[in-house]
Design a protein around this motif. Sequence first.
Motif, PDB file in Angstrom:
ATOM      1  N   GLY A   1       0.939  -1.056  -0.077  1.00  0.00           N
ATOM      2  CA  GLY A   1       0.007  -0.181  -0.182  1.00  0.00           C
ATOM      3  C   GLY A   1       0.734   1.401  -0.022  1.00  0.00           C
ATOM      4  O   GLY A   1       0.389   2.243   0.566  1.00  0.00           O
ATOM      5  N   VAL A   2       2.074   1.161  -0.804  1.00  0.00           N
ATOM      6  CA  VAL A   2       2.885   2.390  -0.695  1.00  0.00           C
ATOM      7  C   VAL A   2       2.957   2.848  -2.102  1.00  0.00           C
ATOM      8  O   VAL A   2       3.273   2.399  -2.967  1.00  0.00           O
ATOM      9  N   LYS A   3       2.489   4.328  -2.220  1.00  0.00           N
ATOM     10  CA  LYS A   3       2.491   4.975  -3.322  1.00  0.00           C
ATOM     11  C   LYS A   3       3.326   6.283  -3.304  1.00  0.00           C
ATOM     12  O   LYS A   3       3.225   6.932  -2.247  1.00  0.00           O
TER      13      LYS A   3
ATOM     14  N   LEU B   1      16.768   2.570  -0.630  1.00  0.00           N
ATOM     15  CA  LEU B   1      17.809   2.004   0.313  1.00  0.00           C
ATOM     16  C   LEU B   1      17.179   1.277   1.484  1.00  0.00           C
ATOM     17  O   LEU B   1      18.081   0.534   1.867  1.00  0.00           O
ATOM     18  N   LYS B   2      15.863   1.710   1.633  1.00  0.00           N
ATOM     19  CA  LYS B   2      15.179   0.870   2.943  1.00  0.00           C
ATOM     20  C   LYS B   2      14.695  -0.494   1.944  1.00  0.00           C
ATOM     21  O   LYS B   2      14.274  -1.403   2.968  1.00  0.00           O
ATOM     22  N   GLY B   3      14.657  -0.701   0.680  1.00  0.00           N
ATOM     23  CA  GLY B   3      14.131  -1.774   0.163  1.00  0.00           C
ATOM     24  C   GLY B   3      12.563  -1.714   0.328  1.00  0.00           C
ATOM     25  O   GLY B   3      12.048  -3.003   0.329  1.00  0.00           O
ATOM     26  N   VAL B   4      11.784  -0.725   0.290  1.00  0.00           N
ATOM     27  CA  VAL B   4      10.639  -0.573   0.255  1.00  0.00           C
ATOM     28  C   VAL B   4       9.837  -0.638  -0.911  1.00  0.00           C
ATOM     29  O   VAL B   4       9.917   0.294  -1.904  1.00  0.00           O
ATOM     30  N   GLU B   5       9.210  -1.579  -1.275  1.00  0.00           N
ATOM     31  CA  GLU B   5       8.551  -1.556  -2.607  1.00  0.00           C
ATOM     32  C   GLU B   5       7.186  -0.366  -2.776  1.00  0.00           C
ATOM     33  O   GLU B   5       6.478  -0.686  -1.648  1.00  0.00           O
ATOM     34  N   HIS B   6       7.176   0.058  -3.777  1.00  0.00           N
ATOM     35  CA  HIS B   6       6.275   1.015  -3.896  1.00  0.00           C
ATOM     36  C   HIS B   6       5.838   1.269  -5.502  1.00  0.00           C
ATOM     37  O   HIS B   6       6.406   0.821  -6.442  1.00  0.00           O
ATOM     38  N   GLU B   7       4.607   1.846  -5.542  1.00  0.00           N
ATOM     39  CA  GLU B   7       4.149   2.171  -7.031  1.00  0.00           C
ATOM     40  C   GLU B   7       4.320   3.782  -7.238  1.00  0.00           C
ATOM     41  O   GLU B   7       3.932   4.611  -6.045  1.00  0.00           O
TER      42      GLU B   7
END
Length: 230
Positions: free
Chosen positions: A6-8, A27-33
């Motif tokens: 749920g990250v955009k 850098l944090k490896g956060v998957e996002h749209e």
Amino acid sequence: MAESQGVKLLGFWVSPYVIRVKWALKLKGVEHEYIEEDIFNKSPLLLELNPVHGQVPVLVHDGKPISESIVILEYIDQVWKQIPLLPQDPFERAKARFWAKFAAEKLQQYAWKALCSRGEEHERAVKSSIEALEKMEEELNGKKYFGGDKIGFVDLVAGFLSYQLPVYEEIACMNILDSSKFPAITKWIDSFRNHPLIEQELPPKDKMLAYFSKRRKEILLVENQNASRK
């Protein structure tokens, strides 16, 4: 570890404010749209998510929007604990916030003013940019990154120096970042730009040259028109 579902991110390809957020997520490896916005023709979504300023970046996490790049960086660092961007020590954390604010509110603004001005105003902006860089050079003080041995909060905020300032210098035929005067920053730029996750998000130089040349001409034209009416 917080869920990344749920990250955009709403952004604009050349915005240094957006790019620093992209770097933090990488850098944090956060998957996002990623959602590209036209900042000159703002979408209803952008105006809904950031009704106060209608600007990018906007980070949306689990349906909740967060605006302002430095605020977003702090949010990212608090939610996703892996690879901390800010120091744990309260004094060092406060110092990092200070230098990030200095880079964003002084150096970045002076450099933009130097690009988009002429005559004495341009000369003052160049001088102020150099003076601000001198202070950043002292703070770097032989470290690999402003954050020490790894990229941190200040590095992300000051990252525009590594790819955007040289474009400004080329367009406006000015010399702010003299490698002989700023050896520590020059070395930092090499390390920062060559980091694989940073390099992935650098805008193409030819596109930046075209975009900022056009913006500079537009701003100077408006200033000339306003001056002629006085």
